[in-house]
Write an enzyme that holds these catalytic residues in place. Structure first.
Site, PDB file in Angstrom:
ATOM      1  N   ARG A  48      40.152 -48.243  20.189  1.00 55.98           N
ATOM      2  CA  ARG A  48      41.618 -48.544  19.420  1.00 55.98           C
ATOM      3  C   ARG A  48      42.030 -49.742  19.621  1.00 55.98           C
ATOM      4  NH1 ARG A  48      45.290 -47.453  23.097  1.00 55.98           N
ATOM      5  NH2 ARG A  48      44.278 -45.546  23.852  1.00 55.98           N
ATOM      6  N   TYR A 100      56.885 -48.320  -4.050  1.00 50.34           N
ATOM      7  CA  TYR A 100      55.831 -47.323  -3.687  1.00 50.34           C
ATOM      8  C   TYR A 100      56.522 -46.041  -3.185  1.00 50.34           C
ATOM      9  CZ  TYR A 100      51.696 -44.929  -2.334  1.00 50.34           C
ATOM     10  OH  TYR A 100      50.707 -43.770  -2.093  1.00 50.34           O
ATOM     11  N   ASP A 172      54.449 -56.449  -0.263  1.00 50.26           N
ATOM     12  CA  ASP A 172      53.310 -55.326  -0.682  1.00 50.26           C
ATOM     13  C   ASP A 172      52.398 -55.863  -1.469  1.00 50.26           C
ATOM     14  OD1 ASP A 172      51.458 -53.430  -1.210  1.00 50.26           O
ATOM     15  OD2 ASP A 172      52.692 -51.643  -0.716  1.00 50.26           O
ATOM     16  N   LYS A 197      42.884 -49.558  -2.304  1.00 48.87           N
ATOM     17  CA  LYS A 197      42.557 -50.113  -3.699  1.00 48.87           C
ATOM     18  C   LYS A 197      41.785 -51.255  -3.803  1.00 48.87           C
ATOM     19  CE  LYS A 197      46.133 -46.799  -3.393  1.00 48.87           C
ATOM     20  NZ  LYS A 197      47.427 -47.217  -3.307  1.00 48.87           N
TER      21      LYS A 197
HETATM   22  C1  LIG Z   1      48.557 -46.626  -2.410  1.00 47.95           C
HETATM   23  C2  LIG Z   1      49.723 -47.607  -1.925  1.00 47.95           C
HETATM   24  C3  LIG Z   1      50.376 -47.529  -0.594  1.00 47.95           C
HETATM   25  C4  LIG Z   1      49.732 -46.619   0.447  1.00 47.95           C
HETATM   26  O1  LIG Z   1      48.747 -46.608   0.742  1.00 47.95           O
HETATM   27  P1  LIG Z   1      47.566 -45.691   1.466  1.00 47.95           P
HETATM   28  O2  LIG Z   1      46.252 -46.267   1.603  1.00 47.95           O
HETATM   29  O3  LIG Z   1      47.577 -44.649   0.448  1.00 47.95           O
HETATM   30  O4  LIG Z   1      48.369 -45.370   2.656  1.00 47.95           O
HETATM   31  C5  LIG Z   1      51.293 -48.565  -0.509  1.00 47.95           C
HETATM   32  N1  LIG Z   1      51.723 -49.318  -1.275  1.00 47.95           N
HETATM   33  C6  LIG Z   1      51.244 -49.243  -2.602  1.00 47.95           C
HETATM   34  C7  LIG Z   1      51.818 -50.444  -3.635  1.00 47.95           C
HETATM   35  C8  LIG Z   1      50.206 -48.536  -2.796  1.00 47.95           C
HETATM   36  O5  LIG Z   1      49.573 -48.493  -4.061  1.00 47.95           O
END
Ligand SMILES: *Cc1c(COP(=O)(O)O)cnc(C)c1O
Length: 386
Positions: A48, A100, A172, A197
């Protein structure tokens, strides 16, 4: 000696194994690590808190983002929440109004519990940003390009004004990845990723990361990640590091296809508008060109009146109707019924997200197959309505 990004992606952890000389880094699944002797802790003691496989992924992402370090989390949302852990009680967070949906939900849930206060601002509106900064926020949250309309925020301009007002800045960077945008170099303190992503890029892991410009912030983020137990799993880290090796070649090909698709869409009678920062018609095209290394592989477009959106998605063969993005497979999403369904129709309309808007994540299929597929589906959808 400084290395190029492609070299970083392909060299972290390679030929580092002392035990057997494994060229590719082994996967350490062990939950615990022995003490070398009484009161002699090794670099890792419990997975962890720290894990060799996860540490390699963190090193790669930190280097690509030009951060002092990075913390790997179990999801992108865990990464967003981890940044919030650093805030003082009842801190004001100024958030881009088109963030988001999951980020919006988390911030609202924490605000309802009075852990933070939130203010949603169009960061492209200089006066609105100025007013928000006069309320002394602790954190400004940027997301660019925005989802699903691909609007661009000037990171350097917002970051310098936020810092002058005493706020920290988080970006982000999920939609572009460090291959195409370097928020820390533009003044950000934190870069957040859903590694689900582009970084992993194969749609088989849910994960996240926070890179920080400052080493003290990295230490504090790592402390909270261990405290709350939101660190990423070793196998997920291993898969994500494996995916990240090809990030640069993937995204270059994906964005070339996206640019070709955007140009074609803009010329079709069934399409009313195309939102892609690479098009000269995009309102922030010049800013995107200056701030980014490329225009990315996400785009959205609006169907012309009489072209049925449901019929269009049904007629597609090469695009899967699904949420998420950034993988090798092309996806189509309908924001009004999928990613942005939680918003009221009025809020969606105000944000410019009509029922005729379609979002596309361009994958690695041959560009001709993707463009041909969209063309035939648009024709079919237009005929059906006529
Ligand atoms: C998908 C996404 C998130 C959240 O991520 P998860 O891995 O689904 O928890 C946050 N910000 C953006 C821009 C995203 O596309």
């Amino acid at each position: 000696m400084s290395e190029h990004d492609e070299t970083i992606a392909c060299s972290v952890g390679v030929d580092d194994d002392l035990g057997h000389g494994a060229v590719m880094p082994p996967l350490y699944l062990s939950a615990n690590y022995s003490f070398a002797g009484f009161n002699e802790k090794r670099p890792f003691d419990y997975s962890r808190s720290g894990n060799p496989t996860r540490a390699q992924l963190a090193e790669a992402i930190a280097k690509l983002e030009r951060g002092a370090g990075a913390v790997i989390t179990s999801s992108g949302m865990a990464a967003v929440d981890l940044v919030l852990s650093l805030l003082p009680p009842n801190a004001l967070v100024v958030v881009t109004h088109d963030c988001y949906g999951g980020t919006w939900r988390l911030l609202e849930a924490r605000a309802k519990k009075q852990q933070i206060r939130t203010a949603y601002v169009n960061l492209r509106d200089s006066d609105a940003l100025g007013a928000a900064l006069r309320a002394a926020p602790a954190l400004v949250w940027i997301e660019t390009p925005s989802n699903p309309l691909m609007r661009i925020t000037d990171i350097a301009a917002v970051a310098s004004r936020a810092k002058a007002a005493g706020a920290r800045v988080a970006v982000d960077n999920t939609f572009l990845s460090p291959a195409l945008q370097k928020p820390i170099a533009l003044g950000a303190d934190f870069v957040v990723h859903s590694t689900t992503k582009y970084l992993n890029g194969h749609s088989d892991v849910v994960g996240g990361a926070v890179a920080a410009a400052d080493a003290a912030d990295v230490t504090e983020l790592a402390w909270w990640a261990n405290c709350c137990g939101v660190t990423g799993a070793p196998f997920d880290s291993w898969l994500t590091l494996r995916g990240l090796r090809t990030l640069h070649v993937r995204i270059e090909r994906q964005q070339a296809t996206a640019a070709a698709l955007a140009a074609r869409l803009a010329a079709l009678p069934e399409v009313a508008a195309v939102h892609y920062p690479g098009l000269e018609s995009h309102p922030e095209h010049a800013l995107a060109r200056a701030q980014q290394r490329g225009f990315g592989a996400m785009l959205s477009f609006e169907l012309a009146p009489g072209v049925d959106v449901a019929a269009f998605t049904r007629a597609l063969h090469r695009f899967t109707l699904a949420e998420s993005l950034g993988g090798i497979e092309s996806l189509v999403a309908h924001p009004a019924t999928m990613t942005h369904a939680a918003m009221t129709p009025e809020a969606r309309q105000q944000a410019g997200i009509g029922d005729n808007l379609v979002r596309v994540s361009v994958g690695l299929e041959h560009p001709d197959d993707l463009i041909g597929d969209v063309e035939q589906a648009l024709k079919a959808a237009g005929r059906g309505a006529a």
